[in-house]
Structure formats: structure tokens, C-alpha cells
Write a protein that holds these residues in place. Structure first.
Motif, PDB file in Angstrom:
ATOM      1  N   GLN A 169       0.765  -1.241  -0.179  1.00  0.00           N
ATOM      2  CA  GLN A 169       0.048  -0.039  -0.310  1.00  0.00           C
ATOM      3  C   GLN A 169       0.745   1.483  -0.108  1.00  0.00           C
ATOM      4  O   GLN A 169       1.790   1.732   1.050  1.00  0.00           O
ATOM      5  N   THR A 170       0.748   2.391  -0.721  1.00  0.00           N
ATOM      6  CA  THR A 170       1.165   3.258  -0.945  1.00  0.00           C
ATOM      7  C   THR A 170       1.274   4.273  -0.752  1.00  0.00           C
ATOM      8  O   THR A 170       1.960   5.073   0.616  1.00  0.00           O
ATOM      9  N   PHE A 171      -0.786   4.494  -0.412  1.00  0.00           N
ATOM     10  CA  PHE A 171      -1.148   5.511  -0.342  1.00  0.00           C
ATOM     11  C   PHE A 171      -2.023   4.980   0.769  1.00  0.00           C
ATOM     12  O   PHE A 171      -2.943   3.952   0.813  1.00  0.00           O
ATOM     13  N   ARG A 172      -2.088   5.397   1.767  1.00  0.00           N
ATOM     14  CA  ARG A 172      -4.117   4.726   3.290  1.00  0.00           C
ATOM     15  C   ARG A 172      -3.954   5.896   3.524  1.00  0.00           C
ATOM     16  O   ARG A 172      -3.393   7.137   4.118  1.00  0.00           O
ATOM     17  N   LEU A 173      -5.707   5.449   4.090  1.00  0.00           N
ATOM     18  CA  LEU A 173      -5.639   6.732   4.745  1.00  0.00           C
ATOM     19  C   LEU A 173      -6.333   5.984   5.370  1.00  0.00           C
ATOM     20  O   LEU A 173      -7.360   5.474   5.776  1.00  0.00           O
ATOM     21  N   LEU A 174      -5.854   6.690   6.839  1.00  0.00           N
ATOM     22  CA  LEU A 174      -6.356   6.486   8.440  1.00  0.00           C
ATOM     23  C   LEU A 174      -7.548   6.500   8.731  1.00  0.00           C
ATOM     24  O   LEU A 174      -7.651   7.624   8.948  1.00  0.00           O
ATOM     25  N   PRO A 175      -8.244   6.461  10.725  1.00  0.00           N
ATOM     26  CA  PRO A 175      -9.112   6.701  11.212  1.00  0.00           C
ATOM     27  C   PRO A 175      -9.001   7.731  11.562  1.00  0.00           C
ATOM     28  O   PRO A 175      -7.757   7.664  11.653  1.00  0.00           O
ATOM     29  N   ALA A 176     -10.086   8.796  11.616  1.00  0.00           N
ATOM     30  CA  ALA A 176      -9.442   9.665  12.427  1.00  0.00           C
ATOM     31  C   ALA A 176      -9.427  10.132  13.461  1.00  0.00           C
ATOM     32  O   ALA A 176      -9.915   8.870  14.391  1.00  0.00           O
ATOM     33  N   SER A 177      -8.359  10.385  14.414  1.00  0.00           N
ATOM     34  CA  SER A 177      -8.375  11.098  15.914  1.00  0.00           C
ATOM     35  C   SER A 177      -8.171  12.174  16.301  1.00  0.00           C
ATOM     36  O   SER A 177      -7.259  13.013  15.947  1.00  0.00           O
ATOM     37  N   PRO A 178      -8.253  12.493  17.311  1.00  0.00           N
ATOM     38  CA  PRO A 178      -7.588  13.521  18.196  1.00  0.00           C
ATOM     39  C   PRO A 178      -5.980  13.973  18.425  1.00  0.00           C
ATOM     40  O   PRO A 178      -5.750  12.510  18.771  1.00  0.00           O
ATOM     41  N   PHE A 179      -5.857  15.418  17.580  1.00  0.00           N
ATOM     42  CA  PHE A 179      -3.994  15.093  17.647  1.00  0.00           C
ATOM     43  C   PHE A 179      -4.144  16.468  18.585  1.00  0.00           C
ATOM     44  O   PHE A 179      -4.495  17.470  18.353  1.00  0.00           O
ATOM     45  N   HIS A 180      -2.860  16.144  19.207  1.00  0.00           N
ATOM     46  CA  HIS A 180      -2.914  17.266  20.436  1.00  0.00           C
ATOM     47  C   HIS A 180      -1.934  18.451  19.194  1.00  0.00           C
ATOM     48  O   HIS A 180      -0.467  17.660  19.260  1.00  0.00           O
ATOM     49  N   VAL A 181      -2.469  19.413  18.857  1.00  0.00           N
ATOM     50  CA  VAL A 181      -1.472  20.218  18.714  1.00  0.00           C
ATOM     51  C   VAL A 181      -0.607  21.009  19.089  1.00  0.00           C
ATOM     52  O   VAL A 181      -1.269  22.030  19.045  1.00  0.00           O
ATOM     53  N   ASN A 182       0.595  21.254  19.785  1.00  0.00           N
ATOM     54  CA  ASN A 182       0.848  21.292  20.744  1.00  0.00           C
ATOM     55  C   ASN A 182       0.863  21.228  21.983  1.00  0.00           C
ATOM     56  O   ASN A 182      -0.437  21.249  21.829  1.00  0.00           O
ATOM     57  N   VAL A 183       1.197  20.827  23.374  1.00  0.00           N
ATOM     58  CA  VAL A 183       0.340  19.952  23.995  1.00  0.00           C
ATOM     59  C   VAL A 183       0.156  21.118  25.255  1.00  0.00           C
ATOM     60  O   VAL A 183      -0.841  20.370  26.063  1.00  0.00           O
ATOM     61  N   THR A 184       0.665  22.164  24.443  1.00  0.00           N
ATOM     62  CA  THR A 184       0.697  23.224  25.782  1.00  0.00           C
ATOM     63  C   THR A 184      -1.134  24.118  25.774  1.00  0.00           C
ATOM     64  O   THR A 184      -1.648  24.336  26.098  1.00  0.00           O
ATOM     65  N   VAL A 185      -1.667  23.263  24.260  1.00  0.00           N
ATOM     66  CA  VAL A 185      -2.920  23.657  24.214  1.00  0.00           C
ATOM     67  C   VAL A 185      -3.532  22.780  24.484  1.00  0.00           C
ATOM     68  O   VAL A 185      -3.891  22.039  23.777  1.00  0.00           O
ATOM     69  N   PRO A 186      -5.282  23.045  25.260  1.00  0.00           N
ATOM     70  CA  PRO A 186      -5.998  21.577  26.263  1.00  0.00           C
ATOM     71  C   PRO A 186      -6.614  21.041  24.723  1.00  0.00           C
ATOM     72  O   PRO A 186      -6.801  19.660  24.912  1.00  0.00           O
ATOM     73  N   ASP A 187      -6.897  21.660  24.339  1.00  0.00           N
ATOM     74  CA  ASP A 187      -8.187  21.472  22.911  1.00  0.00           C
ATOM     75  C   ASP A 187      -7.340  20.326  21.257  1.00  0.00           C
ATOM     76  O   ASP A 187      -6.243  21.048  21.337  1.00  0.00           O
ATOM     77  N   ALA A 188      -8.356  19.670  21.041  1.00  0.00           N
ATOM     78  CA  ALA A 188      -7.526  18.746  20.678  1.00  0.00           C
ATOM     79  C   ALA A 188      -7.625  19.167  19.086  1.00  0.00           C
ATOM     80  O   ALA A 188      -9.130  19.416  19.464  1.00  0.00           O
ATOM     81  N   LYS A 189      -7.094  18.702  18.148  1.00  0.00           N
ATOM     82  CA  LYS A 189      -7.485  18.967  16.508  1.00  0.00           C
ATOM     83  C   LYS A 189      -8.516  17.602  15.946  1.00  0.00           C
ATOM     84  O   LYS A 189      -7.384  16.516  16.482  1.00  0.00           O
ATOM     85  N   GLN A 190      -9.111  17.101  15.483  1.00  0.00           N
ATOM     86  CA  GLN A 190      -9.644  15.832  14.522  1.00  0.00           C
ATOM     87  C   GLN A 190      -9.045  15.887  13.366  1.00  0.00           C
ATOM     88  O   GLN A 190      -9.480  16.715  12.655  1.00  0.00           O
ATOM     89  N   LEU A 191      -8.559  14.864  13.435  1.00  0.00           N
ATOM     90  CA  LEU A 191      -7.751  15.700  12.463  1.00  0.00           C
ATOM     91  C   LEU A 191      -7.310  13.973  11.745  1.00  0.00           C
ATOM     92  O   LEU A 191      -7.839  12.788  12.498  1.00  0.00           O
ATOM     93  N   LEU A 192      -6.873  13.928   9.930  1.00  0.00           N
ATOM     94  CA  LEU A 192      -7.577  12.721   9.741  1.00  0.00           C
ATOM     95  C   LEU A 192      -6.282  12.386   8.564  1.00  0.00           C
ATOM     96  O   LEU A 192      -5.949  13.249   7.394  1.00  0.00           O
ATOM     97  N   PRO A 193      -4.630  11.194   9.547  1.00  0.00           N
ATOM     98  CA  PRO A 193      -4.067  10.616   8.733  1.00  0.00           C
ATOM     99  C   PRO A 193      -3.496  10.631   6.898  1.00  0.00           C
ATOM    100  O   PRO A 193      -4.804   9.317   6.854  1.00  0.00           O
ATOM    101  N   TYR A 194      -3.005  10.858   6.411  1.00  0.00           N
ATOM    102  CA  TYR A 194      -2.904  10.062   4.826  1.00  0.00           C
ATOM    103  C   TYR A 194      -1.901   9.995   4.780  1.00  0.00           C
ATOM    104  O   TYR A 194      -1.529  10.659   4.959  1.00  0.00           O
ATOM    105  N   VAL A 195      -1.515   8.759   4.527  1.00  0.00           N
ATOM    106  CA  VAL A 195       0.111   7.975   4.210  1.00  0.00           C
ATOM    107  C   VAL A 195       0.017   7.965   2.900  1.00  0.00           C
ATOM    108  O   VAL A 195      -0.114   7.062   2.175  1.00  0.00           O
TER     109      VAL A 195
END
Length: 211
Positions: A169-195
Motif C-alpha cells: 500500500q503506497t497511499f493509506r487513509l487512516l481513521p480520524a483521531s484527536p491530535f494535540h497540536v502542541n501539548v500546551t494547548v488543551p483542545d485537541a484537533k480531529q485529524l484524518l491522517p493520509y499516508v
């Protein structure tokens, strides 16, 4: 005489009441017949409309993924990235030309800030060297996946385990998950990783809440 008048009024009231009741039952029967007549047609129209909307959404989603595939493929084949990767894996660390990495980062920033792609970031992960590039610059991969893009579903060991060169698999779409974009910020962003995975991986986090 008075009793006759009262009886007449009562009879008239009963007739009017019966007439109104008959009209109500008549209109109720008509509306019920119309409802059952058009129920199937309305349901079919709603189903067709929903199917059309779903088809259009799937088409837009497919087009978006194709744009990302072209973007990641072009980035993977960028001359400065190829040269930097070669130096990183073969030369002494003090001899690596990090200006090549800077050129790649500048290109990544242009892609990330292009509203056409709806990207949060693009990450190039060199797992053998514990090194990563992102729109913010370069850093150790361990720092990036624990402080800048921390996710319980996708920690660094997930990406290490996913680097199987035999994976077709060259390209893979993974399930969405919360990411803490900078751990100092409490709110997480729901991101959809595409590999995109070849000799190394280019990982793009696509904003699901904007898709």
C-alpha cells in the motif's frame, strides 16, 4: 310553543354538528388517501436526493485524495528532499546540508497554507534517524509525535511499526483521531491522517472538520 322552539333549536344544532363532523371526516379521509398515494413517491424522491448528495460528496472526497496524492508524490520526488535523504543516511551528521531541508520545508509550508488542500500539516518522517520535517521546521521525531502532534492512536511507535517495506500500500487513509497540536494547548484537533509510504513516509494531516 316554547318546547317546540327548543326542540327545533336542538335539532338544528345536531344537524350542524353532524354536518361539521361529516366534513371533518371527509377531509380527513381525503388527506389520508393523498398521504398514502404520495408517500411512496416522496420516499423515493428523498432516497434519490440523498443518494445523489452522497455520490457528489464521494466524488469530491475522491478528487481531494487525488490532489493529495499528486502533492505527496511531487514532494517525495523533489530533488532537495532526495539529496537530503541521501546525505542523512550516508554522511556524517556534521556534513549534512540542512539548507536542502529548509527548501523542502518552505515548499511544505506553501502546500499546507494552500486552501485547496485543507491541510493541517505535512510531516516527512525519517524513522531510522528519529528525524522529521514539518511546516514548523525540523526536529526529532520523538519530540514531534509527543509534543507537536501527540495522539494516543498514532504515537511514534505506530509509525515505526508501520514502516514495513514489503507493504504494497503506497497511499493509506487512516481513521480520524484527536491530535494535540502542541501539548500546551488543551483542545485537541480531529485529524484524518493520509499516508504516503515509500523509502520514507510523507504524512499529511487533513482537517476532517473542514471536509
Amino acid at each position: 310553543m316554547m318546547s317546540w322552539i327548543k326542540e327545533r333549536r336542538r335539532s338544528l344544532f345536531v344537524q350542524i354538528f353532524v354536518s361539521f363532523l361529516a366534513l371533518i371526516l371527509l377531509f380527513g379521509g381525503v388527506y389520508t388517501a393523498i398521504y398514502h398515494m404520495f408517500k411512496g413517491t416522496l420516499q423515493e424522491e428523498i432516497i434519490q436526493s440523498n443518494q445523489s448528495d452522497l455520490h457528489d460528496a464521494a466524488g469530491r472526497f475522491t478528487n481531494q485524495l487525488q490532489r493529495l496524492q499528486v502533492l505527496l508524490y511531487d514532494l517525495y520526488n523533489q530533488e532537495d528532499l532526495i539529496g537530503f535523504n541521501s546525505q542523512l543516511h550516508s554522511a556524517e551528521s556534521q556534513n549534512v546540508d540542512y539548507l536542502k531541508a529548509r527548501s523542502v520545508i518552505l515548499q511544505m509550508r506553501r502546500d499546507v497554507y494552500n486552501p485547496l488542500f485543507y491541510l493541517e500539516d505535512v510531516i516527512i518522517y525519517f524513522d531510522e534517524k528519529d528525524f522529521a520535517l514539518s511546516k514548523s521546521g525540523s526536529s526529532s521525531a520523538s519530540y514531534l509525535f509527543s509534543h507537536l502532534y501527540a495522539s494516543s492512536a498514532y504515537p511514534q511507535h505506530f509509525w515505526q511499526a508501520a514502516s514495513d517495506p514489503s507493504d504494497p500500500q503506497t497511499f493509506r487513509l487512516l481513521p480520524a483521531s484527536p491530535f494535540h497540536v502542541n501539548v500546551t494547548v488543551p483542545d485537541a484537533k480531529q485529524l484524518l491522517p493520509y499516508v504516503y509510504q515509500r523509502a520514507w513516509r510523507a504524512i499529511s494531516g487533513d482537517r476532517i472538520d473542514r471536509y
